[in-house]
Motif scaffolding. Structure first.
Motif, PDB file in Angstrom:
ATOM      1  N   TRP A 191      35.550  51.174  48.053  1.00 33.66           N
ATOM      2  CA  TRP A 191      37.011  51.038  47.942  1.00 33.66           C
ATOM      3  C   TRP A 191      37.383  49.614  47.517  1.00 33.66           C
ATOM      4  O   TRP A 191      38.201  49.404  46.617  1.00 33.66           O
ATOM      5  CB  TRP A 191      37.645  51.399  49.283  1.00 33.66           C
ATOM      6  N   LEU A 192      36.747  48.628  48.140  1.00 33.96           N
ATOM      7  CA  LEU A 192      37.032  47.234  47.775  1.00 33.96           C
ATOM      8  C   LEU A 192      36.731  46.980  46.307  1.00 33.96           C
ATOM      9  O   LEU A 192      37.504  46.328  45.598  1.00 33.96           O
ATOM     10  CB  LEU A 192      36.199  46.279  48.626  1.00 33.96           C
TER      11      LEU A 192
ATOM     12  N   ILE B  91      39.515  48.328  44.133  1.00 35.56           N
ATOM     13  CA  ILE B  91      40.848  47.721  44.119  1.00 35.56           C
ATOM     14  C   ILE B  91      40.827  46.236  43.824  1.00 35.56           C
ATOM     15  O   ILE B  91      41.875  45.638  43.668  1.00 35.56           O
ATOM     16  CB  ILE B  91      41.579  47.929  45.462  1.00 35.56           C
ATOM     17  N   SER B  92      39.640  45.642  43.761  1.00 35.57           N
ATOM     18  CA  SER B  92      39.623  44.199  43.585  1.00 35.57           C
ATOM     19  C   SER B  92      40.209  43.804  42.235  1.00 35.57           C
ATOM     20  O   SER B  92      39.809  44.326  41.199  1.00 35.57           O
ATOM     21  CB  SER B  92      38.193  43.681  43.675  1.00 35.57           C
ATOM     22  N   PRO B  93      41.168  42.886  42.235  1.00 30.65           N
ATOM     23  CA  PRO B  93      41.748  42.465  40.958  1.00 30.65           C
ATOM     24  C   PRO B  93      40.778  41.565  40.190  1.00 30.65           C
ATOM     25  O   PRO B  93      40.900  41.411  38.979  1.00 30.65           O
ATOM     26  CB  PRO B  93      42.986  41.681  41.387  1.00 30.65           C
TER      27      PRO B  93
END
Lengths: 175, 206, 203, 479
Positions: free
Chosen positions: B141-142, B145-147
């Motif tokens: 998940w990280l 979503i990490s920009p």
């Protein structure tokens, strides 16, 4: 008014449950009867109960899901609707329009900028007309018809921090 | 060749293949290959070595490894360390870090796992599995979503691949572990704590 | 659990937690990029005197500058994405510095890591495109590819060639004082960069 | 294979169960007092500043859910150990994790000022706007995580013990009897319920562990922006499963104790097995009924939420409710305190289902959700259902079930006040009063005033139950 009907139906159903339990409770400590015949009778009654419940459940399910409140969010907005933007923030509402006329069909496009809020629209009699969640990154379209003139309150329905209860504003509907 | 020797030979072969041949750079050329293939393969090599250790050595190590707890902790710390993006990056730009990674995943990741898994109390085994699954879901998940890129050496697109990869592997593992729990037929234990050996608790499962 | 295993457990916990703590600089630095920036702040990094040539043909080095501070960004002019943002940010920074009266004391330097495509005239175009006020904002290229590669490694920059996009690299601003990198800023952190410059020049 | 062989309940196992139930009794009274404080504030009879009100609200919610989990697991452990070989060490380990978590949660709330609600709806924990900061929120979330770890160990131990005896969870849910035509005797109700609960709770804890850690990551590194809707799905999955599972654990007391009292067996037949297997699926699938107001969710998921809300009522009404009525009817049962409270609890469960199912109807949800209607439903279900069940079990456990005058009074007060208190919420809901408001509009204050008086009676009756249990621990059962 739907709230009153909902309460009435619930109360009646709860009374039926209560009556059943009271009946059994009153008879419970009477002299014991043989269990197997009682069980057999109970099972046959239960089968009937099951079918009544199932058929009633299916019917109610079908009737209540014929008209869902999600149409406007899916893009199906009535042609005469006024479009209003609502943005929830800790702890106030930003509304693009606050003056309306009686009979207006309004579609609120509801979102939030910080945390999750809930937008509840209350009629002049302080009964809720409709509500939706206001969430960052999402937009929910809430359709309301202002049937009578007066002051309609917008209240926060999802806990959002210390001034959650103060997140109230109003729009006015004129004749 | 005994079974142990064969296992050791196969593991050595695999180790050579994934560290010394062109396969090595192939595996680390993408983030997904690095994290989802190279690291697990290195641990698998360690498991192979661990299972082929001489019995007297195992007996000696077991004295320090009651109920498998110390051993599994070594494995957990080792794998956790190599999940830190900074050190994944470093292993690509710094040869000594790369060698530390290879050797630690084999020696401290795989071998203790092989020596400890069967000795763990079933509850601990379950807890390790659940934590492993949640780690996959969290990291996946990280990554999604990490920009920013976690690793300077890999593309954002690759990172998103890895995120999905972790989540899909997590789901597949969940199913793999659940099916025997629901449909397996373990021999009921006669008495007490002698828990039966479960097919779903093979050491290579984690 | 027997005594030796208890000792083993305690030792493993201690070593394991220490390794994770040290490996993340006290649970703060998870990525190589963060580590690179933190390392520079702790130990300003001297830059070698490699020769660069700017768009007007003047030579310069990163190690020496006539001004108090130099801000470097690494670019390539065909970049469709992040360098465009950096160019726009540099322009903003340039006007902020001018407003604050600090432009004379700071050199803005865009260095290309794609010397194959970026020659002198391309770099001039690049400066013109972003409204650079020369000589405060200059653009330059390495003359020697080995020196370029060495500098990139030295700065911890990793450039990945990518089919559709040209190159992907960890973009940042490098603040240089006396030939040493003293701080690295995220490309979104222009305001922080400006504040840091002002603070340095005020003292 | 399924015969009950009660090994004596002695030593640390007995101490463990008594500690679980003793702590639960105390915490229930304490948390009811916090509830009373909230009602008094809304009634304007108590002048609590909003930050304190919302801290109390967070503590009340987290405390009630947590202690219900602990008490429920104590009940099922007590009965499950009659059939499988559970680990006493794990029982205590869970308690240790629980209490450590409680300390962190209370610290987060009352020292750190965390008042983001027990549902920690993302991104509220990170946005205290001065009322609380990262330390308070982090302490609260880590506390929840620790409690989750403890329960995870406990349920894994259930799984281990059940699989060791029955071979697989399919077997212990009675699938061979249900689907395979096996004529072997089915597993006992306690084992079936334990299997269901361990399945749903391990799934719930897994979701909770993922989402809690990621919210923590977001607290410290805000650049990792989680999707609020996805996070909400996982949070409600975890929360709904966990609070629902509490009563599915406690109900084992009804299955085990009523047959003892009525000398009639609680038959585990195909309908019973089907109901529990169905409940296993439904408890996990029904959570979207919390999201009916999230119009952005796919329509099919929301309609499924309504369908599962309806279906979820069946196993309770048709199997457990009906079964309890049948086993008690004309049984010559002696109405001691345990029997009374357990019978009452099934009534509370059945009657609490009604407003829940009705709120699960999308058309009704539009105007009733997030009003007092919702606490009306779950206070009915918890006060008259779950908590009555637990106190019934405590009377049974303490061997003090013969009723005294004060017990009798307390029972009737609890029944009448419990129902009336819940109806206070339901009528408030009918009048569109929002839930979770520290300060009510003047038009609404009278509702809170009458509810406050009634709430005090509920708490008082519960105090009697709790004291009766705590003062008789030494007489407690040893089987």
């Amino acid at each position: 008014m739907i709230q009153g009907a909902v309460f009435l139906v619930s109360a009646i159903l709860m009374l039926v449950v209560a009556a059943t339990f009271i009946f059994v409770a009153l008879n419970a400590s009477k002299k014991a009867v043989a269990y197997p015949p009682l069980l057999e009778k109970s099972y046959s009654m239960r089968a009937k109960f099951f079918w009544v419940l199932s058929i009633a459940g299916i019917l109610i399910l079908v009737v209540t899901t014929l008209d869902l409140p999600y149409a406007a969010t899916r893009g199906d907005v009535p042609g005469n609707a006024k479009l209003v933007d609502v943005d929830g923030r800790q702890w106030f509402w930003n509304i693009s329009q606050t003056e309306f006329e009686k009979g207006d069909v309004v579609v609120f496009s509801v979102t939030a900028s910080d945390v999750t809020h809930g937008l509840g629209i209350y009629g002049p009699n302080l009964r809720m007309l409709n509500q939706t969640q206001a969430m960052p990154g999402y937009s929910n379209a809430l359709e309301v018809t202002f049937g009578e003139p007066g002051e309609y309150k917008l209240m926060c329905m999802e806990y959002c921090g210390l001034a959650h209860h103060a997140m109230v504003t109003a729009v006015t509907v004129s004749e | 060749m005994s079974k142990n020797q064969r296992l050791a030979a196969v593991s050595s072969g695999l180790l050579i293949l994934i560290t010394l041949t062109p396969v090595a750079s192939q595996l680390t050329s993408t983030m997904r290959g690095h994290v989802l293939l190279q690291i697990p393969l290195l641990v698998a090599v360690g498991i192979g070595f661990g299972r082929s250790l001489a019995p007297h050595l195992v007996r000696f190590l077991n004295r320090w490894n009651a109920m498998g707890i110390p051993g599994i902790l070594i494995t957990i710390f080792t794998i956790a360390f190599w999940m830190i993006p900074r050190w994944i990056d470093a292993s690509l730009t710094n040869t000594s870090v790369e060698w530390i990674k290879h050797s630690s995943l084999v020696l401290l990741g795989g071998i203790p796992l092989a020596l400890s898994w069967e000795r763990l109390y079933p509850v601990a085994r379950g807890a390790v599995k659940i934590e492993f699954l949640s780690m996959l879901f969290r990291l996946g998940w990280l990554y999604l979503i990490s920009p920013d890129r976690f690793c300077n050496s890999y593309l954002l697109e690759d990172q998103i691949w890895l995120g999905w990869g972790m989540i899909i592997i997590g789901m597949a593992l969940t199913l793999t572990w659940l099916v025997p729990v629901f449909f397996g037929e373990y021999a009921p234990a006669e008495t007490g704590h002698s828990s039966p050996k479960n097919p779903n608790e093979a050491p290579n499962a984690a | 659990m027997n005594g030796s295993s208890t000792i083993a457990t305690i030792v493993i916990l201690a070593i394991g937690l220490s390794a994770l703590t040290v490996g993340t600089n006290g649970w703060s630095t998870w990525t190589a990029e963060a580590a690179r920036r933190q390392a520079v702040v702790e130990r300003p990094r001297p830059l070698p005197a490699y020769q660069l040539l700017d768009s007007r043909g003047e030579s310069l080095t990163l190690a020496q500058s006539e001004r108090d501070l130099t801000v470097v960004d690494l670019i390539y002019t065909q970049c469709p994405t992040v360098c465009l943002a950096m160019g726009a940010q540099f322009r903003q920074l340039q006007s902020e510095l001018a407003t604050a009266g600090l432009l004379e004391r700071v050199e803005l330097l865009s260095v290309t890591f794609d010397p194959a495509n970026d020659d002198q005239s391309t770099l001039s175009d690049y400066l013109r495109r972003f409204g650079a006020v020369e000589p405060h904002w200059r653009a330059a290229r390495f003359q020697d590819n080995d020196e370029l590669a060495a500098s990139l490694t030295d700065l911890g920059v990793i450039v990945i060639p990518e089919q559709s996009m040209g190159f992907v690299h960890n973009a940042a601003y490098y603040l240089i004082e006396n030939g040493r990198v003293i701080e690295i800023f995220d490309i979104e952190a222009r305001t922080d960069l400006f504040e840091a410059i002002r603070a340095r020049l005020a003292t | 294979m399924t015969t009950s062989t009660p090994s004596p309940l002695t030593g640390s196992a007995r101490a463990g169960i008594l500690t679980y139930m003793g702590i639960s009794a105390l915490v229930y009274v304490l948390m009811m007092s916090l509830g009373l404080v909230m009602r008094l504030t809304q009634a304007t009879w108590l002048d609590l500043p909003p930050n304190l009100f919302y801290e109390v609200m967070t503590a009340h919610g987290a405390g009630m859910v947590g202690i219900s989990g602990l008490a429920g697991s104590g009940v099922i452990w007590y009965f499950l150990r009659r059939y499988v070989d559970l680990s006493t060490g794990i029982l205590w380990a869970n308690l240790t994790f629980f209490l450590t978590g409680v300390v962190l949660i209370l610290g987060g709330i009352f020292l750190g000022g965390y008042a983001g609600g027990w549902t920690f709806l993302f991104p509220l924990p990170a946005k205290g706007l001065g009322a609380w900061g990262v330390p308070g929120a982090a302490s609260f979330l880590i506390g929840l995580l620790l409690i989750g770890v403890g329960f995870l160990l406990l349920y894994l131990d259930f799984a281990r013990a059940i699989i060791a005896k029955y071979g697989s969870l399919g077997n212990s849910l009675g699938w061979p009897q249900l689907f395979g035509g096996s004529t072997d005797e089915s597993p006992p109700a306690a084992v079936i319920a334990a299997t269901m609960v361990l399945i749903v709770n391990i799934a719930g804890i897994l979701a909770g562990a993922v989402v809690l850690v990621l919210i923590l990551v977001n607290l410290f590194m805000p650049e990792f922006a989680l999707d609020p809707l996805l996070t909400k799905n996982l949070t409600y999955f975890f929360g709904h499963v966990f609070i629902n599972a509490t009563i599915y654990q406690a109900v084992v007391a009804v299955y085990e104790i009523l047959p003892e009292y009525t000398k009639r067996p609680w038959k585990v037949n195909k309908v019973f097995l089907a109901a529990w297997t169905a409940s296993t699926v439904m408890v996990m699938a029904v959570y979207p009924h919390h999201l009916l107001l999230d119009f952005a969710m796919p329509t099919w998921a929301l309609v499924m939420g309504q369908i599962f809300s309806y279906l979820g009522g069946f196993p309770i009404l048709v199997v457990t409710g009906w079964g309890a009525l049948t086993i008690v009817h004309r049984s010559g049962i002696e109405w001691d305190m345990a029997a009374r409270l357990l019978f009452l609890s099934i009534f509370g469960w059945c009657v609490g289902v009604v407003p829940a199912v009705i709120d699960g109807t999308i058309a009704v949800n539009q105007v009733m959700h997030n009003t007092m209607w919702v606490p009306g439903h779950f206070h009915m279900y918890l006060i008259v259902g779950l908590v009555a069940m637990l106190f019934g079990f405590m009377y049974y456990l303490s061997n003090q079930s013969k009723r005294t005058g004060i017990d009798k009074v307390a029972f009737w007060l609890y029944l009448v006040a419990g129902v009336a208190f819940s109806f206070g919420f339901l009528t408030s809901g009918m009048n569109s009063i929002p839930r979770r408001w520290a300060v009510h509009l003047p038009e609404w204050v009278s509702f809170s005033q009458s509810s406050s008086a009634i709430a005090a009676v509920v708490a008082l009756a519960a105090l009697v139950f709790a004291l009766r249990f705590l003062t008789s621990l030494k007489h407690a059962r040893t089987t």
